[in-house]
Design an enzyme around this catalytic site. Structure first.
Site, PDB file in Angstrom:
ATOM      1  N   HIS A   4      -3.769   8.661 -11.910  1.00 47.57           N
ATOM      2  CA  HIS A   4      -4.349   9.968 -12.200  1.00 47.57           C
ATOM      3  C   HIS A   4      -4.660  10.152 -13.684  1.00 47.57           C
ATOM      4  O   HIS A   4      -5.243  11.171 -14.071  1.00 47.57           O
ATOM      5  CB  HIS A   4      -3.402  11.075 -11.723  1.00 47.57           C
ATOM      6  CG  HIS A   4      -4.117  12.279 -11.190  1.00 47.57           C
ATOM      7  ND1 HIS A   4      -5.470  12.453 -11.334  1.00 47.57           N
ATOM      8  CD2 HIS A   4      -3.666  13.376 -10.513  1.00 47.57           C
ATOM      9  CE1 HIS A   4      -5.833  13.592 -10.771  1.00 47.57           C
ATOM     10  NE2 HIS A   4      -4.763  14.173 -10.267  1.00 47.57           N
ATOM     11  N   GLN A  31      -2.454 -16.515   3.973  1.00 44.99           N
ATOM     12  CA  GLN A  31      -1.380 -16.148   4.899  1.00 44.99           C
ATOM     13  C   GLN A  31      -0.546 -17.366   5.279  1.00 44.99           C
ATOM     14  O   GLN A  31       0.687 -17.270   5.386  1.00 44.99           O
ATOM     15  CB  GLN A  31      -1.976 -15.483   6.149  1.00 44.99           C
ATOM     16  CG  GLN A  31      -2.521 -14.086   5.891  1.00 44.99           C
ATOM     17  CD  GLN A  31      -3.247 -13.516   7.104  1.00 44.99           C
ATOM     18  OE1 GLN A  31      -3.756 -14.248   7.953  1.00 44.99           O
ATOM     19  NE2 GLN A  31      -3.315 -12.194   7.185  1.00 44.99           N
ATOM     20  N   ASN A  63      -1.517  -3.970   4.268  1.00 43.96           N
ATOM     21  CA  ASN A  63      -1.735  -3.792   5.705  1.00 43.96           C
ATOM     22  C   ASN A  63      -0.408  -3.487   6.391  1.00 43.96           C
ATOM     23  O   ASN A  63       0.094  -4.264   7.204  1.00 43.96           O
ATOM     24  CB  ASN A  63      -2.381  -5.050   6.284  1.00 43.96           C
ATOM     25  CG  ASN A  63      -2.845  -4.859   7.711  1.00 43.96           C
ATOM     26  OD1 ASN A  63      -2.978  -3.739   8.188  1.00 43.96           O
ATOM     27  ND2 ASN A  63      -3.082  -5.956   8.399  1.00 43.96           N
ATOM     28  N   ASP A  74      -9.834  10.868 -10.976  1.00 42.71           N
ATOM     29  CA  ASP A  74      -9.600  12.195 -10.401  1.00 42.71           C
ATOM     30  C   ASP A  74      -9.775  12.135  -8.891  1.00 42.71           C
ATOM     31  O   ASP A  74     -10.321  11.179  -8.339  1.00 42.71           O
ATOM     32  CB  ASP A  74     -10.555  13.219 -11.017  1.00 42.71           C
ATOM     33  CG  ASP A  74     -12.011  12.816 -10.859  1.00 42.71           C
ATOM     34  OD1 ASP A  74     -12.523  12.844  -9.726  1.00 42.71           O
ATOM     35  OD2 ASP A  74     -12.642  12.457 -11.878  1.00 42.71           O
ATOM     36  N   ASP A  84       4.365  -9.766   3.333  1.00 43.86           N
ATOM     37  CA  ASP A  84       5.811  -9.889   3.527  1.00 43.86           C
ATOM     38  C   ASP A  84       6.105 -11.347   3.820  1.00 43.86           C
ATOM     39  O   ASP A  84       5.824 -11.847   4.907  1.00 43.86           O
ATOM     40  CB  ASP A  84       6.254  -8.990   4.685  1.00 43.86           C
ATOM     41  CG  ASP A  84       7.751  -9.088   4.940  1.00 43.86           C
ATOM     42  OD1 ASP A  84       8.497  -9.332   3.975  1.00 43.86           O
ATOM     43  OD2 ASP A  84       8.173  -8.917   6.107  1.00 43.86           O
ATOM     44  N   SER A  94      -9.982 -11.101  12.370  1.00 53.47           N
ATOM     45  CA  SER A  94      -9.297  -9.819  12.566  1.00 53.47           C
ATOM     46  C   SER A  94     -10.133  -8.701  11.961  1.00 53.47           C
ATOM     47  O   SER A  94     -11.254  -8.918  11.484  1.00 53.47           O
ATOM     48  CB  SER A  94      -7.910  -9.868  11.911  1.00 53.47           C
ATOM     49  OG  SER A  94      -8.033  -9.977  10.503  1.00 53.47           O
TER      50      SER A  94
END
Length: 515
Positions: A485, A411, A433, A489, A382, A339
């Protein structure tokens, strides 16, 4: 004296106690030990204490009070409780997903007993005993606590114990004798010891031959392990978890260890799961937050305290689409359909070589930032268990095809709910993804202590102007990034993704920098 001691007892004596008193059983004390023997005498609660010193190598007759005999001489039985061992990573509870045995089944060492799920992964729990299952302490869906009984087993023989004896400091502490039998502090001769030489001198470590064999395969020193079994017994799982915790190249913690499959669980156990965690009330359904969802809630609360910086950019996949089409027949001949994701992961790793501050961990107080040497890229998945983030280890040293193979393995395990702890820990940067489900933009939340996470949107064929000002159809993919942060930066993130974008839009250029 014995008669007077028996008269003052208000509770009935056990058969073992009467037998011991009647025969005035001698107690042989360990070499060099000293003790105080308390003798109870008198009537109507009046007590007089006498001290006796027992010297080296002497044998004496003890007038130990009956109340102590009830406590110190338990009867030994064959039924052994199998306590749920500590599996590390701060795990204190495991939810029982499936029983592989039922009461009355015969099991052997290393047979799988049940499948459990905690807030990090799903694990199979194996038996340390040979024998017959007497009792299951939990039903499917129950939560078992570490250190508490999981099952009771009627063992065939006395299990090999693992112990590190201390110097003789007190009266010899022996194994619990059978009813009416007195042990004299000597080894019964039915246990195998392994003597290990350490800096503190020789230490006796007693382990089952199978456990010692596994320790040898994993190159593990048994004297370094704290056993989780009864009386400090070292189990197979102790060796495996100790080995997986050592800093070493990533590997599955259970590789090379054969396991048998015991009989399947009874249908009555699996039918009692739904009513335990779900409470129905007037059409509403209240579901307890636990397992993976509970772990995700904790991670999101921790990430909420960190200021996020967002950055989005689009990438033209036209050249990558053409390259993938050229490589697909070769990949298929090797048994794998490739993929776009392996190309994205490789471009990410190549870009991190120039921006190591993005492949980093930060401590909770933000006092130190650790630049990680390995590129262990997590992939949000998921799964039936919920959101899981396994990671592909050492992406910087893998080819694109090897990345595709590892991605395919993760997977498959994720869809089966079999991802191991080694697959889930030690990530350094994460990608989601989300485009495989739908959506073009996202605001991903950091997976602490990482400092960067990206989301990949779905590919869209949209009109764009070419260099001549003509409208053409382009394959466009949107990337959304979130960064910590406190330590990163916006300019650094923008430069990083500009380099990654160049790799993806001109994928042949990755050949120049691939090691």
């Amino acid at each position: 004296m014995l008669a007077r001691s028996a008269m003052v007892m208000k509770t009935p004596m056990s058969l073992a106690s009467r037998s011991i008193l009647a025969r005035a059983i001698p107690m042989e004390l360990s070499k060099g030990a000293r003790t105080l023997v308390t003798v109870q005498q008198g009537r109507e609660g009046e007590r007089k204490k006498r001290e006796e010193k027992v010297f080296e190598g002497k044998r004496c007759f003890s007038s130990t009070p009956l109340s102590l005999l009830h406590q110190t001489l338990p009867c030994a039985g064959k039924v052994q409780p199998f306590l749920l061992a500590d599996i590390g990573e701060g795990i204190a509870q495991v939810e029982i997903r499936e029983w592989f045995v039922k009461e009355g089944d015969r099991i052997e060492q290393f047979d799988k007993v049940c499948s459990g799920r905690h807030d990090k992964a799903t694990v199979d729990i194996s038996s340390p005993f040979d024998g017959v299952v007497v009792k299951l302490h939990h039903a499917v869906g129950d939560v078992a606590n570490v250190g508490k009984p999981l099952i009771d087993v009627d063992v065939d023989d006395d299990p090999d114990l693992v112990e590190t004896p201390k110097a003789a400091e007190t009266v010899a502490k022996t194994e619990a004798p059978a009813c009416g039998q007195v042990m004299e502090g000597k080894d019964s001769g039915n246990r195998e010891y392994q003597t290990l030489q350490t800096a503190k001198g020789p230490i006796k470590v007693q382990a089952a031959p199978a456990v010692r064999r596994i320790a040898k395969e994993f190159n593990v020193d048994l004297s370094s392990i704290q056993g989780s079994g009864q009386d400090g017994r070292i189990l197979k799982d102790d060796v495996i978890h100790f080995s997986s915790a050592k800093p070493s190249p990533s590997s599955s913690s259970s590789s090379g260890v054969p396991q048998k499959t015991s009989s399947t669980s009874s249908s009555s156990s699996s039918s009692s799961t739904s009513s335990k965690n779900v409470v129905e009330k007037k059409g509403d359904k209240v579901v307890k937050v636990e397992g993976m969802k509970k772990a995700m809630a904790k991670m999101m609360v921790a990430a909420n305290a960190v200021p996020h910086f967002g950055y989005c950019e689009e990438v033209n996949f036209n050249n990558l689409v053409a390259l993938r089409s050229q490589l697909q027949p070769l990949s298929s001949s090797r048994g794998l359909k490739i993929s776009f994701l392996p190309f994205i992961l490789k471009s990410l790793s190549l870009s991190l070589n120039s921006f190591p501050m993005l492949n980093a961990h930060v401590d909770p107080e933000c006092n130190f930032v650790t630049y990680r040497g390995e590129h262990n890229v997590g992939i949000a998945m998921d799964t039936p268990e919920g959101l899981l983030v396994p990671n592909i280890k050492n992406v910087e040293s893998r080819s694109i095809f090897e990345i595709a193979q590892e991605l395919n393995r993760l997977q498959k395990l994720g869809s089966e709910g079999k991802l191991g702890l080694s697959d889930l820990k030690d990530g350094t940067v994460t990608l989601s993804n989300i485009g495989s489900i739908g959506g073009t933009y996202a605001s991903p939340v950091l997976l602490m202590p990482e400092v960067l996470i990206g989301a990949i949107g779905r590919m869209q064929k949209v009109p764009r102007f070419n260099e001549r000002g003509e409208v053409e159809a382009h394959n466009i993919v949107q990337f959304s990034w979130s960064a910590d942060h406190r330590v990163l930066d916006g300019a650094t993130v923008a430069r990083f993704f500009s380099l990654m974008k160049n790799y993806l839009e001109d994928p042949q250029s990755m050949l120049l920098d691939t090691r």
